[in-house]
Design a protein around this motif. Structure first.
Motif, short mmCIF file in Angstrom:
data_model
loop_
_atom_site.label_atom_id
_atom_site.label_comp_id
_atom_site.label_asym_id
_atom_site.label_seq_id
_atom_site.Cartn_x
_atom_site.Cartn_y
_atom_site.Cartn_z
N SER A 149 0.82 -1.21 0.00
CA SER A 149 0.00 0.00 0.00
C SER A 149 0.86 1.26 0.00
O SER A 149 0.59 2.21 -0.75
CB SER A 149 -0.92 0.00 1.22
OG SER A 149 -1.78 -1.13 1.21
N LEU A 150 1.92 1.28 0.80
CA LEU A 150 2.77 2.46 0.88
C LEU A 150 3.52 2.71 -0.43
O LEU A 150 3.61 3.84 -0.90
CB LEU A 150 3.76 2.30 2.03
CG LEU A 150 3.17 2.32 3.45
CD1 LEU A 150 4.22 1.96 4.48
CD2 LEU A 150 2.58 3.69 3.75
N VAL A 151 4.04 1.64 -1.03
CA VAL A 151 4.83 1.81 -2.25
C VAL A 151 3.93 2.19 -3.42
O VAL A 151 4.27 3.07 -4.23
CB VAL A 151 5.62 0.52 -2.56
CG1 VAL A 151 6.30 0.63 -3.92
CG2 VAL A 151 6.64 0.25 -1.48
N LEU A 152 2.77 1.55 -3.56
CA LEU A 152 1.87 1.87 -4.66
C LEU A 152 1.32 3.29 -4.53
O LEU A 152 1.07 3.96 -5.55
CB LEU A 152 0.73 0.85 -4.73
CG LEU A 152 1.14 -0.59 -5.08
CD1 LEU A 152 -0.09 -1.47 -5.19
CD2 LEU A 152 1.95 -0.63 -6.37
N LEU A 158 3.16 1.93 -10.75
CA LEU A 158 3.11 0.50 -10.51
C LEU A 158 1.67 0.09 -10.21
O LEU A 158 0.94 0.81 -9.53
CB LEU A 158 4.00 0.12 -9.32
CG LEU A 158 5.48 0.50 -9.42
CD1 LEU A 158 6.21 0.07 -8.16
CD2 LEU A 158 6.13 -0.11 -10.66
N ARG A 159 1.28 -1.07 -10.72
CA ARG A 159 -0.06 -1.59 -10.44
C ARG A 159 -0.03 -2.75 -9.45
O ARG A 159 -1.07 -3.12 -8.89
CB ARG A 159 -0.75 -2.02 -11.73
CG ARG A 159 -0.09 -3.17 -12.46
CD ARG A 159 -0.87 -3.55 -13.71
NE ARG A 159 -0.22 -4.59 -14.50
CZ ARG A 159 -0.37 -5.89 -14.29
NH1 ARG A 159 -1.15 -6.31 -13.31
NH2 ARG A 159 0.25 -6.76 -15.06
N TRP A 160 1.15 -3.35 -9.23
CA TRP A 160 1.24 -4.49 -8.32
C TRP A 160 2.69 -4.70 -7.92
O TRP A 160 3.61 -4.42 -8.70
CB TRP A 160 0.70 -5.75 -9.01
CG TRP A 160 0.79 -6.99 -8.18
CD1 TRP A 160 -0.09 -7.41 -7.22
CD2 TRP A 160 1.83 -7.96 -8.22
NE1 TRP A 160 0.33 -8.59 -6.68
CE2 TRP A 160 1.50 -8.97 -7.27
CE3 TRP A 160 2.99 -8.10 -8.97
CZ2 TRP A 160 2.31 -10.07 -7.05
CZ3 TRP A 160 3.80 -9.20 -8.75
CH2 TRP A 160 3.46 -10.17 -7.81
N MET A 161 2.90 -5.17 -6.70
CA MET A 161 4.25 -5.50 -6.26
C MET A 161 4.17 -6.47 -5.08
O MET A 161 3.15 -6.55 -4.38
CB MET A 161 5.03 -4.25 -5.86
CG MET A 161 4.61 -3.65 -4.53
SD MET A 161 5.89 -2.63 -3.80
CE MET A 161 7.15 -3.85 -3.52
N THR A 162 5.26 -7.20 -4.88
CA THR A 162 5.38 -8.10 -3.73
C THR A 162 6.84 -8.21 -3.36
O THR A 162 7.73 -8.01 -4.20
CB THR A 162 4.79 -9.49 -4.04
OG1 THR A 162 4.81 -10.28 -2.85
CG2 THR A 162 5.63 -10.20 -5.10
N ARG A 175 5.05 -5.02 -11.17
CA ARG A 175 4.37 -4.97 -12.47
C ARG A 175 3.92 -3.54 -12.69
O ARG A 175 3.27 -2.94 -11.84
CB ARG A 175 3.16 -5.92 -12.50
CG ARG A 175 3.53 -7.38 -12.40
CD ARG A 175 4.27 -7.87 -13.63
NE ARG A 175 4.58 -9.29 -13.54
CZ ARG A 175 5.70 -9.79 -13.02
NH1 ARG A 175 6.63 -8.94 -12.54
NH2 ARG A 175 5.91 -11.07 -12.97
N GLU A 176 4.27 -2.99 -13.83
CA GLU A 176 3.94 -1.60 -14.12
C GLU A 176 2.56 -1.49 -14.76
O GLU A 176 2.05 -2.45 -15.36
CB GLU A 176 4.99 -1.00 -15.05
CG GLU A 176 6.38 -0.98 -14.44
CD GLU A 176 7.39 -0.35 -15.37
OE1 GLU A 176 6.98 0.17 -16.43
OE2 GLU A 176 8.60 -0.35 -15.06
#
Length: 407
Positions: A149-152, A158-162, A175-176
């Motif tokens: 939540s903080l990074v997005l 970016l649309r997604w990250m883990t 994922r951009e």
């Protein structure tokens, strides 16, 4: 072959010497003592492997068979622990190393970003740093949802990250967002103007009032098709003009390069110097500063203390290879240098006219002056010059009023 269970329990390799050593095998079988890898060394010597716990019984059976039993070597967990008991410092050191390794595996010492394309890795790492994910951070405190939540929120690109943590290594997968294509508002009033100066060779008006004609010379910014249309039966109105306009254009591009330059000649002696990096601190194993002379190349290589896929420690060994060199003045082949400049100019011209453009008549000239080589490209091209220019609200409303008054 020694089984894993026998390694855990402990095993002993023995040698039986006597007039009838094979009798010891029969006695062991009758006493249900497990043995393996039995092999004769000669007519009076037999070697075999038994479990360490059965050594005393085998020695007693050896005396019955009138054989002397000698221990060749012992192995397995009990033997290793016995050796460690005799070497208390080594045992303490081993336990301390294992404890340090387990403690260090709870912190992140290496980070890798995967999946970035247009967004730079430095920007992603900076956003993660604000979220608390950085080198040396305690990863059990991480909450995947909160980090995401903080990074997005920080990076809308970016649309997604883990973040996947394996040992001391953090693997950041992103994922951009797929950028939406630019949508042209076909209801917005526009003119078609010339992007460049040229002579119109072909003109296809799709919508709007033509101002220029084929064969006409136009300047950059000049209106080709007007979005203000009118006829004798209806009042003037502002529309979205569209057209494809091709024209002959001319270019003159110049590239310059020196006719002589300096070339490196590496020296014969190469010097290596080493340093130890622990976290953010560096310990040099050499005297003096890290500032090199003017004519010296330095190549750095880092050897990190890590087992790929298991753990990474914040300790690395640095090697710097220093190679001195001298410089000499050389004169390149003029013909080859001119060919390189011509290729560079042609590539630049292709970028100017775009993939749809065409170079009709290129002409190259080369001149040497003041130690420099000047190569000039003069070319006639065929390219599209149409460009949309939005009409300002006040502009087209004023034009409509003027035309209505005149009508």
């Amino acid at each position: 072959m020694i089984r894993m269970t026998d390694r855990f329990r402990g095993f002993t390799r023995i040698e039986a010497v006597g007039t009838f050593p094979t009798g010891l095998l029969n006695r062991c079988a009758q006493a249900k003592i497990v043995f393996w890898d039995a092999e004769p060394a000669d007519a009076y010597t037999l070697r075999l492997t038994i479990r360490t716990r059965d050594l005393r019984r085998v020695q007693e059976l050896g005396r019955i068979c009138r054989c002397s039993v000698k221990v060749l070597f012992a192995g397995g967990t009990p033997s290793a622990l016995a050796r460690l008991r005799r070497r208390a410092v080594m045992a303490i050191g081993l336990v301390a190393c294992l404890g340090l390794l387990m403690w260090s595996s709870l912190y992140i010492w290496d980070m890798e970003v995967i999946g970035e394309e247009t967004v730079s890795e430095a920007e992603i790492l900076a956003a993660l740093d604000k979220a608390g994910v950085r080198i040396g951070s305690f990863w059990p405190d991480f909450t995947s949802d909160s980090i995401r939540s903080l990074v997005l929120a920080e990076m809308p690109e970016l649309r997604w990250m883990t973040v996947n943590v394996r040992g001391s290594r953090a693997e950041v997968i992103v994922r951009e967002r797929i950028q939406k294509p630019e949508i042209v508002d076909e209801n917005a009033p526009t003119d078609v103007v010339a992007e460049k100066t040229g002579i119109i060779t072909e003109m296809r008006v799709l919508w709007g009032q033509p101002i220029a004609v084929q064969g006409q010379t136009v300047l950059g910014g000049e209106t080709l098709v007007s979005g203000m249309t009118t006829n004798g039966f209806a009042p003037a109105q502002a529309e979205h003009a569209m057209a494809e306009v091709w024209a002959r254009t001319w270019y003159e591009l110049t590239a310059v390069s020196p006719l002589s330059g300096e070339q490196k000649i590496e020296g014969e002696r190469e010097k290596n110097r080493w340093a130890l990096k622990i976290g953010g601190r560096r310990i040099n194993f050499y005297a003096g500063s890290g500032i090199l002379g003017a004519n010296c190349d330095k190549i750095k290589k880092e050897y990190q203390l890590a087992v790929p896929g298991l753990f990474v420690l914040p300790v690395s060994l640095l090697r710097e290879s220093l190679t001195p060199y001298d410089t000499v003045t050389v004169s390149p082949d003029t013909g080859r240098l001119q060919a390189e400049l011509e290729t560079s100019l042609r590539e630049q011209l292709i970028r100017e006219i775009g993939p749809e453009g065409e170079i009709l008549s290129p002409c190259y000239t080369a001149v040497e002056a003041d130690g420099l080589l000047y190569v000039t490209l003069r070319a006639e091209c065929r390219e599209r010059i149409d460009m949309l220019r939005p009409l300002e609200t006040g502009e087209w409303q004023t034009d409509l009023m003027t035309r209505s008054t005149n009508d």
